[in-house]
Scaffold this motif. Structure first.
Motif, PDB file in Angstrom:
ATOM      1  N   SER A 196       0.822  -1.214   0.000  1.00  0.00           N
ATOM      2  CA  SER A 196       0.000   0.000   0.000  1.00  0.00           C
ATOM      3  C   SER A 196       0.858   1.267   0.000  1.00  0.00           C
ATOM      4  N   ARG A 197       2.096   1.160   0.416  1.00  0.00           N
ATOM      5  CA  ARG A 197       3.019   2.294   0.430  1.00  0.00           C
ATOM      6  C   ARG A 197       3.915   2.315  -0.812  1.00  0.00           C
ATOM      7  N   GLY A 198       3.655   1.385  -1.739  1.00  0.00           N
ATOM      8  CA  GLY A 198       4.426   1.344  -2.974  1.00  0.00           C
ATOM      9  C   GLY A 198       5.815   0.762  -2.844  1.00  0.00           C
ATOM     10  N   ARG A 199       6.089   0.102  -1.731  1.00  0.00           N
ATOM     11  CA  ARG A 199       7.438  -0.425  -1.502  1.00  0.00           C
ATOM     12  C   ARG A 199       7.646  -1.765  -2.197  1.00  0.00           C
ATOM     13  N   TYR A 200       6.648  -2.674  -2.126  1.00  0.00           N
ATOM     14  CA  TYR A 200       6.788  -3.957  -2.817  1.00  0.00           C
ATOM     15  C   TYR A 200       6.289  -3.805  -4.244  1.00  0.00           C
ATOM     16  N   VAL A 201       7.118  -4.156  -5.188  1.00  0.00           N
ATOM     17  CA  VAL A 201       6.782  -4.065  -6.612  1.00  0.00           C
ATOM     18  C   VAL A 201       7.232  -5.339  -7.312  1.00  0.00           C
ATOM     19  N   ASP A 202       6.677  -5.627  -8.445  1.00  0.00           N
ATOM     20  CA  ASP A 202       7.104  -6.761  -9.277  1.00  0.00           C
ATOM     21  C   ASP A 202       7.009  -8.100  -8.564  1.00  0.00           C
ATOM     22  N   GLY A 203       6.264  -8.174  -7.491  1.00  0.00           N
ATOM     23  CA  GLY A 203       5.999  -9.452  -6.846  1.00  0.00           C
ATOM     24  C   GLY A 203       7.130 -10.023  -6.023  1.00  0.00           C
ATOM     25  N   GLY A 204       6.998 -11.276  -5.745  1.00  0.00           N
ATOM     26  CA  GLY A 204       7.919 -12.039  -4.939  1.00  0.00           C
ATOM     27  C   GLY A 204       7.343 -13.432  -4.840  1.00  0.00           C
ATOM     28  N   ALA A 205       7.998 -14.302  -4.125  1.00  0.00           N
ATOM     29  CA  ALA A 205       7.486 -15.672  -4.025  1.00  0.00           C
ATOM     30  C   ALA A 205       8.154 -16.418  -2.886  1.00  0.00           C
ATOM     31  N   GLU A 206       7.396 -17.347  -2.315  1.00  0.00           N
ATOM     32  CA  GLU A 206       7.951 -18.327  -1.391  1.00  0.00           C
ATOM     33  C   GLU A 206       8.447 -19.484  -2.252  1.00  0.00           C
ATOM     34  N   LEU A 207       9.599 -20.006  -1.949  1.00  0.00           N
ATOM     35  CA  LEU A 207      10.158 -21.117  -2.721  1.00  0.00           C
ATOM     36  C   LEU A 207       9.815 -22.453  -2.068  1.00  0.00           C
ATOM     37  N   GLN A 208       9.690 -23.470  -2.883  1.00  0.00           N
ATOM     38  CA  GLN A 208       9.449 -24.809  -2.348  1.00  0.00           C
ATOM     39  C   GLN A 208      10.679 -25.294  -1.592  1.00  0.00           C
ATOM     40  N   SER A 209      10.519 -26.378  -0.882  1.00  0.00           N
ATOM     41  CA  SER A 209      11.580 -26.970  -0.078  1.00  0.00           C
ATOM     42  C   SER A 209      12.832 -27.235  -0.906  1.00  0.00           C
ATOM     43  N   ARG A 210      13.972 -27.180  -0.239  1.00  0.00           N
ATOM     44  CA  ARG A 210      15.224 -27.454  -0.947  1.00  0.00           C
ATOM     45  C   ARG A 210      15.280 -28.883  -1.469  1.00  0.00           C
ATOM     46  N   ALA A 211      14.420 -29.754  -0.950  1.00  0.00           N
ATOM     47  CA  ALA A 211      14.372 -31.132  -1.457  1.00  0.00           C
ATOM     48  C   ALA A 211      13.916 -31.175  -2.921  1.00  0.00           C
ATOM     49  N   THR A 212      13.261 -30.097  -3.388  1.00  0.00           N
ATOM     50  CA  THR A 212      12.785 -30.052  -4.775  1.00  0.00           C
ATOM     51  C   THR A 212      13.806 -29.415  -5.717  1.00  0.00           C
ATOM     52  N   ALA A 213      14.922 -28.930  -5.174  1.00  0.00           N
ATOM     53  CA  ALA A 213      15.912 -28.197  -5.970  1.00  0.00           C
ATOM     54  C   ALA A 213      16.778 -29.127  -6.812  1.00  0.00           C
ATOM     55  N   ARG A 214      17.269 -28.578  -7.920  1.00  0.00           N
ATOM     56  CA  ARG A 214      18.293 -29.226  -8.734  1.00  0.00           C
ATOM     57  C   ARG A 214      19.339 -28.163  -9.025  1.00  0.00           C
ATOM     58  N   THR A 215      20.572 -28.576  -9.148  1.00  0.00           N
ATOM     59  CA  THR A 215      21.678 -27.649  -9.323  1.00  0.00           C
ATOM     60  C   THR A 215      22.512 -28.060 -10.526  1.00  0.00           C
TER      61      THR A 215
END
Length: 124
Positions: free
Chosen positions: A38-57
């Motif tokens: 509401s104060r214009g500070r957050y822009v372009d979104g964001g996201a919570e990431l899934q568990s590191r068990a789902t990661a690939r490197t």
């Protein structure tokens, strides 16, 4: 200027909360997001990431070949669990928002970095 706010934590801390405490934590997070949106500070979104068990490197091995492995590239407990994009006049203003992130009381660490702009690239 735009900044990225990286929320780093030990995901087991969140997973070990009771359902009630986890819901309360999410409620606090949504209230925080609404306040700063509401104060214009957050822009372009964001996201919570899934568990590191789902990661690939992906990385290059000593032979110059790409190797893909399951999981994060490091065995650290504290990993990026989510991110938010911030618009602020200064790093201090961005840190004002980051320092109020509700997950801090659960042990999260919030790192803020400026986004590299085309103007910065052109000046380099």
């Amino acid at each position: 200027m735009k900044y990225v706010m990286m929320i780093c934590d030990d995901e087991s801390t969140w997973e070990n909360l009771s359902d009630t405490d986890r819901k309360s934590g999410y409620d606090e997070i949504w209230a925080h997001i609404q306040k700063w949106e509401s104060r214009g500070r957050y822009v372009d979104g964001g996201a919570e990431l899934q568990s590191r068990a789902t990661a690939r490197t992906a990385r290059v091995n000593g032979s110059g070949e790409i190797v893909v492995t399951d999981g994060p590239y490091t065995e650290l407990k504290e990993l990026i669990g989510g991110f938010m994009m911030i618009e602020a006049d200064s790093i201090d203003d961005a840190m004002e928002t980051a320092s109020e992130w509700p997950g801090i009381k659960y042990g999260a660490v919030v790192e803020v970095r400026p986004i590299v702009t085309q103007e910065m690239r052109d000046a380099a």
